[in-house]
Design a protein around this motif. Structure first.
Motif, PDB file in Angstrom:
ATOM      1  N   TYR A  23       0.805  -1.225   0.000  1.00 28.21           N
ATOM      2  CA  TYR A  23       0.000   0.000   0.000  1.00 28.21           C
ATOM      3  C   TYR A  23       0.843   1.283   0.000  1.00 28.21           C
ATOM      4  N   VAL A  24       1.971   1.287   0.685  1.00 21.85           N
ATOM      5  CA  VAL A  24       2.780   2.503   0.785  1.00 21.85           C
ATOM      6  C   VAL A  24       3.819   2.569  -0.334  1.00 21.85           C
ATOM      7  N   THR A  25       4.640   1.546  -0.460  1.00 22.52           N
ATOM      8  CA  THR A  25       5.712   1.570  -1.453  1.00 22.52           C
ATOM      9  C   THR A  25       5.175   1.477  -2.873  1.00 22.52           C
ATOM     10  N   LYS A  26       4.265   0.539  -3.102  1.00 18.49           N
ATOM     11  CA  LYS A  26       3.796   0.302  -4.470  1.00 18.49           C
ATOM     12  C   LYS A  26       2.618   1.180  -4.875  1.00 18.49           C
ATOM     13  N   LEU A  27       1.618   1.341  -3.992  1.00 22.73           N
ATOM     14  CA  LEU A  27       0.430   2.128  -4.358  1.00 22.73           C
ATOM     15  C   LEU A  27       0.512   3.581  -3.915  1.00 22.73           C
ATOM     16  N   ASP A  28       1.593   3.968  -3.271  1.00 25.87           N
ATOM     17  CA  ASP A  28       1.872   5.364  -2.905  1.00 25.87           C
ATOM     18  C   ASP A  28       0.925   5.974  -1.873  1.00 25.87           C
ATOM     19  N   LYS A  40      -6.060  -5.109  21.836  1.00 25.93           N
ATOM     20  CA  LYS A  40      -6.737  -5.792  20.730  1.00 25.93           C
ATOM     21  C   LYS A  40      -5.807  -6.739  19.981  1.00 25.93           C
ATOM     22  N   GLY A  41      -4.523  -6.692  20.325  1.00 27.48           N
ATOM     23  CA  GLY A  41      -3.569  -7.584  19.690  1.00 27.48           C
ATOM     24  C   GLY A  41      -3.331  -7.280  18.222  1.00 27.48           C
ATOM     25  N   ASP A  42      -3.370  -5.989  17.869  1.00 27.29           N
ATOM     26  CA  ASP A  42      -3.156  -5.637  16.468  1.00 27.29           C
ATOM     27  C   ASP A  42      -2.382  -4.329  16.350  1.00 27.29           C
ATOM     28  N   ILE A  43      -2.103  -3.959  15.125  1.00 35.82           N
ATOM     29  CA  ILE A  43      -1.500  -2.670  14.804  1.00 35.82           C
ATOM     30  C   ILE A  43      -2.472  -1.958  13.880  1.00 35.82           C
ATOM     31  N   LYS A  44      -2.781  -0.704  14.174  1.00 38.83           N
ATOM     32  CA  LYS A  44      -3.687   0.098  13.351  1.00 38.83           C
ATOM     33  C   LYS A  44      -2.854   1.144  12.614  1.00 38.83           C
ATOM     34  N   ILE A  45      -3.000   1.152  11.298  1.00 41.84           N
ATOM     35  CA  ILE A  45      -2.259   2.100  10.470  1.00 41.84           C
ATOM     36  C   ILE A  45      -3.258   2.902   9.647  1.00 41.84           C
ATOM     37  N   ASP A  46      -3.154   4.232   9.721  1.00 41.40           N
ATOM     38  CA  ASP A  46      -3.993   5.101   8.907  1.00 41.40           C
ATOM     39  C   ASP A  46      -3.199   5.521   7.681  1.00 41.40           C
ATOM     40  N   LEU A  47      -3.768   5.276   6.505  1.00 38.34           N
ATOM     41  CA  LEU A  47      -3.132   5.623   5.242  1.00 38.34           C
ATOM     42  C   LEU A  47      -4.001   6.614   4.490  1.00 38.34           C
ATOM     43  N   GLN A  48      -3.371   7.459   3.686  1.00 39.38           N
ATOM     44  CA  GLN A  48      -4.120   8.450   2.923  1.00 39.38           C
ATOM     45  C   GLN A  48      -3.484   8.641   1.548  1.00 39.38           C
ATOM     46  N   LYS A  49      -4.351   8.844   0.557  1.00 33.66           N
ATOM     47  CA  LYS A  49      -3.910   9.179  -0.798  1.00 33.66           C
ATOM     48  C   LYS A  49      -5.064   9.870  -1.508  1.00 33.66           C
ATOM     49  N   ASN A  50      -4.815  11.070  -1.994  1.00 35.16           N
ATOM     50  CA  ASN A  50      -5.822  11.823  -2.761  1.00 35.16           C
ATOM     51  C   ASN A  50      -7.177  11.876  -2.063  1.00 35.16           C
ATOM     52  N   GLY A  51      -7.168  12.092  -0.762  1.00 36.05           N
ATOM     53  CA  GLY A  51      -8.408  12.222  -0.014  1.00 36.05           C
ATOM     54  C   GLY A  51      -9.047  10.899   0.388  1.00 36.05           C
TER      55      GLY A  51
END
Length: 128
Positions: A23-28, A40-51
């Protein structure tokens, strides 16, 4: 109630490194925030691209997605991204090592479209 748009789309992945590479390297997409949620036993990552906001939850023990397309289940079927030129998008995805299905035309809009998949098999679409 009036909706003004979609705030975010949430997806679950298994492997942090593979998911971020996709998602970050390839889809920018840009990482806006990243939090380890011990309770919760997880990692939450917020990603953004063009709104467009994606919430990606990394859960190593999440059940695998049902097979596609034969075993479709209720819930999110796929994410579709609007592009100006599907052929150009396919060329770029393939250059990045991301295989795509053959380009076809939508049965109703007659616009070009095709599918590709994230590291956990989530179907993603590019659509003119």
């Amino acid at each position: 109630m009036e909706f003004e748009g979609i705030h975010h789309i949430a997806i679950i992945g298994h492997d942090l490194k593979r998911t971020l590479d996709f998602y970050v390297t390839k889809l920018d997409f840009e990482i806006i925030a990243q939090h380890r949620r011990e309770s919760k036993g997880d990692i939450k990552i917020d990603l953004q691209k063009n709104g467009l906001m994606l919430e990606v939850f990394i859960k190593a023990n999440a059940p695998a997605r049902s097979t596609y397309p034969e075993g479709e289940a209720c819930g999110l079927r796929h994410l579709a991204f609007t592009v100006l030129d599907v052929d150009k998008a396919v060329k770029r995805l393939n250059q990045l090592g991301i295989p795509t299905e053959p380009v076809r035309r939508d049965d109703f809009t007659h616009k070009k479209m095709t599918f590709f998949f994230d590291p956990d098999g989530l179907p993603l679409e590019v659509h003119e």
